[in-house]
Scaffold this active site. Structure first.
Site, PDB file in Angstrom:
ATOM      1  N   CYS A  12       0.867  -1.175   0.000  1.00 45.70           N
ATOM      2  CA  CYS A  12       0.000   0.000   0.000  1.00 45.70           C
ATOM      3  C   CYS A  12       0.906   1.228   0.000  1.00 45.70           C
ATOM      4  O   CYS A  12       1.818   1.329   0.828  1.00 45.70           O
ATOM      5  CB  CYS A  12      -0.899  -0.005   1.236  1.00 45.70           C
ATOM      6  SG  CYS A  12      -1.828   1.529   1.416  1.00 45.70           S
TER       7      CYS A  12
ATOM      8  N   ASP B 204      -0.238  -5.862   0.236  1.00 43.30           N
ATOM      9  CA  ASP B 204      -1.482  -6.139  -0.474  1.00 43.30           C
ATOM     10  C   ASP B 204      -1.268  -7.411  -1.275  1.00 43.30           C
ATOM     11  O   ASP B 204      -0.165  -7.674  -1.769  1.00 43.30           O
ATOM     12  CB  ASP B 204      -1.845  -4.996  -1.422  1.00 43.30           C
ATOM     13  CG  ASP B 204      -2.349  -3.772  -0.692  1.00 43.30           C
ATOM     14  OD1 ASP B 204      -3.108  -3.929   0.278  1.00 43.30           O
ATOM     15  OD2 ASP B 204      -1.991  -2.656  -1.102  1.00 43.30           O
TER      16      ASP B 204
END
Length: 154
Positions: free
Chosen positions: A52, A59
């Site tokens: 992120c 992620d």
């Protein structure tokens, strides 16, 4: 490895370190052994990771890349290294997914290419991102990407 058509490859056949970023990753291509024949090639990366850009937290996504080659195929080790270079790269889901698709399209100049990025929930919301170069060509079997919508435990 043949010294003719593969002599330009720099990563295949030896130890290669993971690139520090997608910008430094080298995406290589090889000649299509069936030029003039339209067929679909699929790569699946079920454990794709990036960061992120705001929090630095990881992620996770399931990527599916389909393409109908023109004169070139992607060299798979270079694709693996490109995808791995995102592990320490901070970007939003849309930037990662579309960026990978455009990078492949620019390198390969395929007849057609699509990428589906099926991202696992961030903040309780899964985000799916889809991009393609054009309409799929007639007469080529292009299977469904086969990734169901995220359902969590329900």
């Amino acid at each position: 490895m043949s010294d003719d058509i593969y002599s330009h490859l720099t990563q295949l056949g030896g130890e290669t370190k993971l690139p520090n970023s997608p910008d430094t990753a080298v995406l290589e291509r090889v000649p299509n052994p069936h030029p003039g024949t339209q067929y679909c090639v699929r790569f699946v990366a079920p454990e794709f990771t990036s960061l992120c850009p705001m929090t630095g937290q990881p992620d996770f996504a399931h990527l599916v890349i389909d393409y109908v080659p023109g004169d070139w195929l992607v060299e798979s080790k270079s694709l693996k290294l490109l995808l791995g270079s995102y592990r320490n790269h901070g970007d939003f889901h849309e930037a990662c997914t579309v960026g990978i698709g455009k990078r492949l399209a620019d390198t390969l100049n395929p007849i057609w290419l699509r990428i589906g990025g099926y991202w696992y929930p961030r903040g309780g919301i899964p985000i799916d991102v889809f991009w393609q170069t054009s309409t799929a060509p007639d007469g080529v079997w292009i299977p469904d990407q086969g990734v169901p919508p995220y359902r969590g435990r329900g």
